[in-house]
Design a protein around this motif. Structure first.
Motif, PDB file in Angstrom:
ATOM      1  N   VAL A   1      13.762  -3.154   1.985  1.00 52.86           N
ATOM      2  CA  VAL A   1      12.401  -3.667   1.826  1.00 52.86           C
ATOM      3  C   VAL A   1      12.523  -5.175   1.680  1.00 52.86           C
ATOM      4  CG1 VAL A   1      10.332  -3.683   0.388  1.00 52.86           C
ATOM      5  CG2 VAL A   1      11.628  -1.554   0.689  1.00 52.86           C
ATOM      6  N   LEU A   2      11.976  -5.883   2.613  1.00 54.25           N
ATOM      7  CA  LEU A   2      12.005  -7.341   2.585  1.00 54.25           C
ATOM      8  C   LEU A   2      10.581  -7.873   2.559  1.00 54.25           C
ATOM      9  CD1 LEU A   2      14.713  -8.032   5.322  1.00 54.25           C
ATOM     10  CD2 LEU A   2      15.018  -8.110   2.859  1.00 54.25           C
ATOM     11  N   THR A   3      10.309  -8.697   1.602  1.00 53.71           N
ATOM     12  CA  THR A   3       9.016  -9.372   1.518  1.00 53.71           C
ATOM     13  C   THR A   3       9.161 -10.519   0.526  1.00 53.71           C
ATOM     14  OG1 THR A   3       6.627  -9.060   1.300  1.00 53.71           O
ATOM     15  CG2 THR A   3       8.004  -7.910  -0.281  1.00 53.71           C
ATOM     16  N   ALA A   4       8.141 -11.294   0.384  1.00 54.87           N
ATOM     17  CA  ALA A   4       8.180 -12.439  -0.525  1.00 54.87           C
ATOM     18  C   ALA A   4       8.341 -11.989  -1.974  1.00 54.87           C
ATOM     19  CB  ALA A   4       6.900 -13.260  -0.361  1.00 54.87           C
ATOM     20  N   ARG A   5       8.643 -12.941  -2.820  1.00 56.93           N
ATOM     21  CA  ARG A   5       8.809 -12.665  -4.254  1.00 56.93           C
ATOM     22  C   ARG A   5       7.509 -12.170  -4.878  1.00 56.93           C
ATOM     23  NH1 ARG A   5      13.095 -13.522  -6.710  1.00 56.93           N
ATOM     24  NH2 ARG A   5      14.811 -14.752  -5.933  1.00 56.93           N
ATOM     25  N   GLN A   6       7.688 -11.383  -5.934  1.00 55.65           N
ATOM     26  CA  GLN A   6       6.576 -10.921  -6.769  1.00 55.65           C
ATOM     27  C   GLN A   6       5.562 -10.042  -6.039  1.00 55.65           C
ATOM     28  OE1 GLN A   6       6.757 -11.556 -10.101  1.00 55.65           O
ATOM     29  NE2 GLN A   6       8.685 -12.559  -9.607  1.00 55.65           N
ATOM     30  N   LEU A   7       6.056  -9.249  -5.085  1.00 59.54           N
ATOM     31  CA  LEU A   7       5.151  -8.350  -4.365  1.00 59.54           C
ATOM     32  C   LEU A   7       5.464  -6.877  -4.601  1.00 59.54           C
ATOM     33  CD1 LEU A   7       4.605 -10.267  -1.011  1.00 59.54           C
ATOM     34  CD2 LEU A   7       3.049 -10.046  -2.944  1.00 59.54           C
ATOM     35  N   GLY A   8       6.274  -6.585  -5.628  1.00 58.20           N
ATOM     36  CA  GLY A   8       6.459  -5.204  -6.034  1.00 58.20           C
ATOM     37  C   GLY A   8       7.697  -4.495  -5.522  1.00 58.20           C
ATOM     38  N   LYS A   9       8.650  -5.224  -4.961  1.00 57.01           N
ATOM     39  CA  LYS A   9       9.861  -4.570  -4.452  1.00 57.01           C
ATOM     40  C   LYS A   9      10.638  -3.878  -5.573  1.00 57.01           C
ATOM     41  CE  LYS A   9      11.492  -8.375  -2.744  1.00 57.01           C
ATOM     42  NZ  LYS A   9      10.442  -9.306  -3.091  1.00 57.01           N
ATOM     43  N   SER A  10      10.830  -4.570  -6.665  1.00 58.99           N
ATOM     44  CA  SER A  10      11.589  -3.980  -7.776  1.00 58.99           C
ATOM     45  C   SER A  10      10.849  -2.797  -8.381  1.00 58.99           C
ATOM     46  CB  SER A  10      11.872  -5.028  -8.856  1.00 58.99           C
ATOM     47  OG  SER A  10      12.704  -6.047  -8.332  1.00 58.99           O
ATOM     48  N   SER A  11       9.548  -2.887  -8.489  1.00 57.16           N
ATOM     49  CA  SER A  11       8.760  -1.767  -9.004  1.00 57.16           C
ATOM     50  C   SER A  11       8.864  -0.560  -8.075  1.00 57.16           C
ATOM     51  CB  SER A  11       7.288  -2.166  -9.159  1.00 57.16           C
ATOM     52  OG  SER A  11       7.157  -3.163 -10.133  1.00 57.16           O
ATOM     53  N   LEU A  12       8.816  -0.802  -6.784  1.00 63.03           N
ATOM     54  CA  LEU A  12       8.972   0.275  -5.808  1.00 63.03           C
ATOM     55  C   LEU A  12      10.353   0.921  -5.952  1.00 63.03           C
ATOM     56  CD1 LEU A  12       8.020   1.874  -3.311  1.00 63.03           C
ATOM     57  CD2 LEU A  12       8.952   0.005  -1.906  1.00 63.03           C
ATOM     58  N   MET A  13      11.365   0.095  -6.154  1.00 61.64           N
ATOM     59  CA  MET A  13      12.720   0.601  -6.327  1.00 61.64           C
ATOM     60  C   MET A  13      12.814   1.491  -7.568  1.00 61.64           C
ATOM     61  SD  MET A  13      16.181  -1.577  -7.065  1.00 61.64           S
ATOM     62  CE  MET A  13      15.512  -2.109  -8.646  1.00 61.64           C
ATOM     63  N   VAL A  14      12.262   1.034  -8.672  1.00 67.63           N
ATOM     64  CA  VAL A  14      12.303   1.800  -9.925  1.00 67.63           C
ATOM     65  C   VAL A  14      11.567   3.125  -9.763  1.00 67.63           C
ATOM     66  CG1 VAL A  14      11.504   1.814 -12.328  1.00 67.63           C
ATOM     67  CG2 VAL A  14      12.633  -0.217 -11.402  1.00 67.63           C
ATOM     68  N   GLN A  15      10.397   3.098  -9.164  1.00 65.35           N
ATOM     69  CA  GLN A  15       9.619   4.331  -8.965  1.00 65.35           C
ATOM     70  C   GLN A  15      10.354   5.302  -8.038  1.00 65.35           C
ATOM     71  OE1 GLN A  15       5.959   2.682  -7.475  1.00 65.35           O
ATOM     72  NE2 GLN A  15       4.999   2.684  -9.502  1.00 65.35           N
TER      73      GLN A  15
END
Length: 143
Positions: free
Chosen positions: A12-26
């Motif tokens: 998942v590549l996108t700009a900072r602060q767009l929810g990548k880490s949250s998506l990973m945790v979920q």
């Protein structure tokens, strides 16, 4: 999530602060509830400037030792294989340790991959991941 379940390499590549880490945790949480063994590694904690390749890879594997609850002493294993190139040791660790100790599917999430851009060995790291992924066709235990 479907790609992780299918064992397909995904990113998942996108700009900072767009929810990548949250998506990973979920995603990790959901997969864990389904019986998958998941590990998440924040690559920023491994260092970038004054860290040698050996220190960086060892730190990564020790992080995975904790996350995957491996029984093998990673430092001892790493030192026993010091005669090998670090990226090959990384691959060998998965083949010999992770695949023998974890009996369920394994999904590893690497967060903050942009922190590897300054590493002189980042190409080797991503080549090792690609080699492990490609080896799945010949080594069924890597599926």
């Amino acid at each position: 999530m479907a790609l992780c379940r299918a064992g397909t390499f995904a990113y998942v590549l996108t700009a900072r602060q767009l929810g990548k880490s949250s998506l990973m945790v979920q995603t990790a949480y959901t997969l864990s509830k389904e019986g998958c063994c998941c590990a998440s590694v924040d690559l920023t904690i491994l260092g970038t400037h004054s860290t040698s390749a050996s220190e960086w890879y060892l730190s990564l594997l020790e992080n995975l030792e904790e996350e995957l609850e491996l029984k093998t002493d990673t430092l001892e294993w790493w030192e026993d294989h010091a005669h090998l190139a670090v990226s090959y040791r990384f691959i060998k660790f998965f083949r010999e340790v992770v695949m023998s100790e974890v009996t369920t599917s394994v999904v590893i999430f690497f967060d903050e991959i942009d922190s590897t851009l300054k590493l002189p060995f980042s190409d080797d790291f991503f080549a090792a991941i690609r080699a492990l992924y490609n080896a799945r066709a010949q080594e069924p235990q890597l599926k």
